[in-house]
Design a protein around this motif. Structure first.
Motif, mmCIF file in Angstrom:
data_model
loop_
_atom_site.group_PDB
_atom_site.id
_atom_site.type_symbol
_atom_site.label_atom_id
_atom_site.label_comp_id
_atom_site.label_asym_id
_atom_site.label_seq_id
_atom_site.Cartn_x
_atom_site.Cartn_y
_atom_site.Cartn_z
ATOM 1 N N GLY A 61 10.341 33.524 -48.605
ATOM 2 C CA GLY A 61 10.119 34.169 -47.312
ATOM 3 C C GLY A 61 9.830 35.643 -47.516
ATOM 4 N N GLY A 62 8.839 36.157 -46.822
ATOM 5 C CA GLY A 62 8.480 37.563 -46.931
ATOM 6 C C GLY A 62 7.523 37.809 -48.085
ATOM 7 N N GLN A 63 6.617 38.730 -47.878
ATOM 8 C CA GLN A 63 5.561 38.969 -48.864
ATOM 9 C C GLN A 63 6.092 39.488 -50.200
ATOM 10 N N ASP A 64 7.078 40.383 -50.182
ATOM 11 C CA ASP A 64 7.621 40.907 -51.447
ATOM 12 C C ASP A 64 8.321 39.812 -52.244
ATOM 13 N N THR A 65 9.131 39.017 -51.561
ATOM 14 C CA THR A 65 9.832 37.922 -52.220
ATOM 15 C C THR A 65 8.833 36.909 -52.763
ATOM 16 N N LEU A 66 7.802 36.614 -51.977
ATOM 17 C CA LEU A 66 6.768 35.674 -52.407
ATOM 18 C C LEU A 66 6.044 36.197 -53.640
ATOM 19 N N ALA A 67 5.654 37.466 -53.627
ATOM 20 C CA ALA A 67 4.936 38.043 -54.765
ATOM 21 C C ALA A 67 5.780 37.960 -56.043
ATOM 22 N N LYS A 68 7.060 38.261 -55.937
ATOM 23 C CA LYS A 68 7.953 38.183 -57.106
ATOM 24 C C LYS A 68 8.115 36.750 -57.579
ATOM 25 N N ALA A 69 8.236 35.818 -56.637
ATOM 26 C CA ALA A 69 8.417 34.407 -56.995
ATOM 27 C C ALA A 69 7.160 33.843 -57.653
ATOM 28 N N VAL A 70 5.991 34.202 -57.145
ATOM 29 C CA VAL A 70 4.733 33.748 -57.746
ATOM 30 C C VAL A 70 4.607 34.308 -59.151
ATOM 31 N N ALA A 71 4.932 35.594 -59.338
ATOM 32 C CA ALA A 71 4.850 36.212 -60.670
ATOM 33 C C ALA A 71 5.822 35.566 -61.654
ATOM 34 N N ALA A 72 6.977 35.132 -61.168
ATOM 35 C CA ALA A 72 7.953 34.474 -62.041
ATOM 36 C C ALA A 72 7.504 33.068 -62.424
ATOM 37 N N ALA A 73 6.795 32.392 -61.521
ATOM 38 C CA ALA A 73 6.414 30.996 -61.747
ATOM 39 C C ALA A 73 5.092 30.847 -62.487
ATOM 40 N N TRP A 74 4.099 31.690 -62.164
ATOM 41 C CA TRP A 74 2.753 31.527 -62.698
ATOM 42 C C TRP A 74 2.403 32.608 -63.714
ATOM 43 N N ALA A 75 1.610 32.226 -64.702
ATOM 44 C CA ALA A 75 0.986 33.192 -65.603
ATOM 45 C C ALA A 75 0.029 34.048 -64.761
ATOM 46 N N PRO A 76 -0.277 35.282 -65.199
ATOM 47 C CA PRO A 76 -1.137 36.164 -64.394
ATOM 48 C C PRO A 76 -2.479 35.542 -64.003
ATOM 49 N N ASP A 77 -3.065 34.746 -64.866
ATOM 50 C CA ASP A 77 -4.343 34.107 -64.550
ATOM 51 C C ASP A 77 -4.167 32.640 -64.173
ATOM 52 N N GLY A 78 -2.959 32.291 -63.719
ATOM 53 C CA GLY A 78 -2.653 30.908 -63.353
ATOM 54 C C GLY A 78 -3.559 30.391 -62.245
ATOM 55 N N ARG A 79 -3.698 29.079 -62.223
ATOM 56 C CA ARG A 79 -4.565 28.419 -61.240
ATOM 57 C C ARG A 79 -3.767 27.427 -60.411
ATOM 58 N N TYR A 80 -4.235 27.224 -59.195
ATOM 59 C CA TYR A 80 -3.683 26.199 -58.313
ATOM 60 C C TYR A 80 -4.865 25.473 -57.681
ATOM 61 N N THR A 81 -4.884 24.146 -57.831
ATOM 62 C CA THR A 81 -5.967 23.329 -57.283
ATOM 63 C C THR A 81 -5.376 22.106 -56.606
ATOM 64 N N ASP A 82 -5.788 21.859 -55.375
ATOM 65 C CA ASP A 82 -5.474 20.608 -54.677
ATOM 66 C C ASP A 82 -6.695 20.271 -53.824
ATOM 67 N N PRO A 83 -6.668 19.191 -53.034
ATOM 68 C CA PRO A 83 -7.868 18.840 -52.263
ATOM 69 C C PRO A 83 -8.310 19.910 -51.261
ATOM 70 N N LEU A 84 -7.415 20.850 -50.917
ATOM 71 C CA LEU A 84 -7.734 21.851 -49.907
ATOM 72 C C LEU A 84 -7.908 23.257 -50.467
ATOM 73 N N ALA A 85 -7.597 23.468 -51.735
ATOM 74 C CA ALA A 85 -7.635 24.821 -52.299
ATOM 75 C C ALA A 85 -7.983 24.783 -53.780
ATOM 76 N N ALA A 86 -8.619 25.839 -54.219
ATOM 77 C CA ALA A 86 -8.878 26.058 -55.644
ATOM 78 C C ALA A 86 -8.816 27.575 -55.834
ATOM 79 N N VAL A 87 -7.677 28.069 -56.314
ATOM 80 C CA VAL A 87 -7.464 29.512 -56.409
ATOM 81 C C VAL A 87 -6.960 29.890 -57.790
ATOM 82 N N ARG A 88 -7.087 31.207 -58.078
ATOM 83 C CA ARG A 88 -6.680 31.707 -59.385
ATOM 84 C C ARG A 88 -6.053 33.085 -59.220
ATOM 85 N N GLY A 89 -4.979 33.324 -59.955
ATOM 86 C CA GLY A 89 -4.324 34.625 -59.928
ATOM 87 C C GLY A 89 -3.225 34.688 -58.879
#
Length: 125
Positions: free
Chosen positions: A22-50
């Protein structure tokens, strides 16, 4: 529990922490902890990187489903640098789960996510 099983479960725990942040700061920290800096996420509705694009995708899901949380469905299974697991999107108000899916993640040497390949098994009509 083997070291690899621990590694997969830790990565998936961080993944759900990001999806439920919840919240942009918490989200940014959680994403950085979970994903590599150039990490990718792909599903039928999205294809994103970083981190920024991944965080924007998570924010969009929260906007579409306010009051819902992502939960692990079943157990985590993996080998080498790859793990798979099921999940569902659960209403915190009534426990309904209109969305469910299955994700495959590939980890880097530090246990962070390099890529996610998501599949939607159940979606609202």
């Amino acid at each position: 529990m083997s070291a690899n099983t621990d590694r997969y479960e830790t990565a998936v725990t961080r993944y759900f922490e990001a999806w439920n942040a919840g919240g942009q700061d918490t989200l940014a920290k959680a994403v950085a902890a979970a994903w590599a800096p150039d990490g990718r996420y792909t599903d039928p509705l999205a294809a994103v990187r970083g981190h920024e694009q991944i965080a924007a995708t998570i924010t969009a899901a929260h906007e579409q489903f306010p009051g819902f949380a992502f939960r692990l469905l079943g157990s985590v299974d993996g080998h080498h640098d790859t793990a798979r697991f099921g999940w569902e999107l659960v209403s915190e108000a009534d426990g309904s789960a209109p969305v469910a899916g299955f994700d495959v993640i590939v980890l880097d040497g530090e246990g962070r996510i390099r890529s996610v390949h998501g599949f939607l098994d159940r979606v609202p009509a």
